[in-house]
Design an enzyme around this catalytic site. Structure first.
Site, mmCIF file in Angstrom:
data_model
loop_
_atom_site.group_PDB
_atom_site.id
_atom_site.type_symbol
_atom_site.label_atom_id
_atom_site.label_comp_id
_atom_site.label_asym_id
_atom_site.label_seq_id
_atom_site.Cartn_x
_atom_site.Cartn_y
_atom_site.Cartn_z
ATOM 1 N N ASP A 63 0.859 -1.189 0.000
ATOM 2 C CA ASP A 63 0.000 0.000 0.000
ATOM 3 C C ASP A 63 0.896 1.241 0.000
ATOM 4 O O ASP A 63 1.742 1.382 0.895
ATOM 5 C CB ASP A 63 -0.877 -0.055 1.269
ATOM 6 C CG ASP A 63 -1.916 1.043 1.320
ATOM 7 O OD1 ASP A 63 -1.721 2.096 0.672
ATOM 8 O OD2 ASP A 63 -2.923 0.849 2.024
ATOM 9 N N VAL A 64 0.683 2.143 -0.958
ATOM 10 C CA VAL A 64 1.524 3.354 -1.006
ATOM 11 C C VAL A 64 1.386 4.212 0.242
ATOM 12 O O VAL A 64 2.235 5.050 0.521
ATOM 13 C CB VAL A 64 1.228 4.260 -2.234
ATOM 14 C CG1 VAL A 64 1.883 3.768 -3.481
ATOM 15 C CG2 VAL A 64 -0.232 4.553 -2.409
ATOM 16 N N SER A 142 -3.247 15.648 -12.117
ATOM 17 C CA SER A 142 -4.438 15.535 -12.966
ATOM 18 C C SER A 142 -4.802 16.946 -13.424
ATOM 19 O O SER A 142 -4.415 17.930 -12.769
ATOM 20 C CB SER A 142 -5.597 14.960 -12.138
ATOM 21 O OG SER A 142 -6.829 15.121 -12.810
ATOM 22 N N TYR A 155 -10.983 14.769 -4.881
ATOM 23 C CA TYR A 155 -9.878 14.316 -5.756
ATOM 24 C C TYR A 155 -9.095 15.523 -6.268
ATOM 25 O O TYR A 155 -7.853 15.518 -6.281
ATOM 26 C CB TYR A 155 -10.478 13.521 -6.913
ATOM 27 C CG TYR A 155 -9.514 13.040 -7.970
ATOM 28 C CD1 TYR A 155 -8.756 11.887 -7.777
ATOM 29 C CD2 TYR A 155 -9.378 13.714 -9.189
ATOM 30 C CE1 TYR A 155 -7.881 11.423 -8.769
ATOM 31 C CE2 TYR A 155 -8.524 13.266 -10.179
ATOM 32 C CZ TYR A 155 -7.772 12.121 -9.971
ATOM 33 O OH TYR A 155 -6.915 11.675 -10.957
#
Ligand SMILES: NC(=O)c1ccc[n+]([C@@H]2O[C@H](COP(=O)([O-])OP(=O)(O)OC[C@H]3O[C@@H](n4cnc5c(N)ncnc54)[C@H](O)[C@@H]3O)[C@@H](O)[C@H]2O)c1
Length: 255
Positions: A63-64, A142, A155
């Site tokens: 898991d990062v 993004s 996000y």
């Protein structure tokens, strides 16, 4: 068939989020151009599929957002030799709801993955790059990290953090021969994009049509169109490019 003009022969790197989508595509392309990689993801089956396209790659499942997991991956990379490449593609979309309706646990998971996960990869990879005499980092932000977003505001906030974290690395570590840039994709055809539409429930088709219509090119991007930019930014051809947040979105950020 060997790549006609490999840019990364003998280079060693770590790619997070290598089990799917953009991380997988970048890993396969880097590998095809001679890089030796550690592939990291929480999805062991996805990692195995990517590794099949990356000769000599080492896979690390974890898991990062867990320091010990990323540390293990960085150590695996260091065991291969001097580490000079880092790509942080692991990320999740998280809750697609107006901010008052976002649950605390979902917010925490989102920021643990997208923000803390990027930081942890930098925390353990940057000292290795410094020891190697330099290197190149590409993080994944993004288009939603460059402008506000009404569909997934949480996000958007997490990716905004990635943009400024990367710019801070670009300034703070340039003296160690390290460059850091971030890519800011628009909608790209991966499992995450499918999830973006599916999260609209019975309005999925409308959301997909609206995303398409908002794009100046009237289409979604292909993973290879992100990979080409990531490999350029990692390569020596981008030696004077540092601290850039590059939109790759058919022109959407132009408006
Ligand atoms: N696809 C798009 O339209 C788009 C647009 C802009 C930005 N991005 C960003 O690009 C990156 C890659 O996205 P993608 O489209 O390839 O998505 P994807 O869902 O296909 O791949 C993401 C990968 O990250 C891994 N991952 C997620 N959480 C993790 C965790 N906690 N620990 C370890 N691994 C974890 C997943 O298992 C998966 O393999 C993400 O950071 C995403 O936010 C994607």
């Amino acid at each position: 068939m060997p790549h006609p003009d490999p840019r990364f022969t003998g280079r060693i790197g770590l790619v997070t989020g290598a089990g799917s989508g953009l991380g997988r595509d970048v890993a396969a392309a880097l590998s095809a151009e001679g890089a030796r990689l550690v592939l990291f993801d929480r999805d062991a089956a996805g990692l195995a599929e990517t590794a099949a396209a990356c000769p000599g790659a080492v896979t690390v499942t974890g898991d990062v957002a867990v320091a010990a997991d990323i540390h293990r991956a960085a150590q695996a990379a260091a065991a291969l030799g001097p580490v000079t490449l880092l790509v942080t593609a692991a990320g999740i979309l998280g809750p697609t709801a107006p901010l008052p309706q976002v649950e605390e646990a979902d917010w925490d998971r989102l920021f643990a993955t997208n923000v803390k996960g990027t930081w942890l990869a930098l925390k353990y990879a940057l000292p290795l790059m410094e020891a190697a005499g330099g290197g190149a980092v590409v993080t994944f932000a993004s288009g939603a990290g460059l402008a506000g977003n009404v569909t997934f505001p949480a996000y958007s906030a997490s990716k905004g953090a990635v943009v400024l974290m990367t710019k801070s690395v670009a300034l703070g570590h340039v003296g160690q021969g390290i460059r850091a840039n971030t890519v800011c994709p628009g909608p790209i055809e991966t499992p995450m994009l499918a999830l973006t539409f599916a999260s609209a429930g019975n309005m999925a088709a409308e959301r997909e049509a609206a995303f398409r219509a908002r794009n100046p090119m009237g289409r979604f991007g292909r993973p290879s169109e992100i990979t080409a930019a990531v490999l350029f930014l990692l390569s020596d051809a981008a030696a004077y490019i540092n601290g850039v947040a590059l939109p790759i979105d058919g022109g959407k950020q132009a408006g």
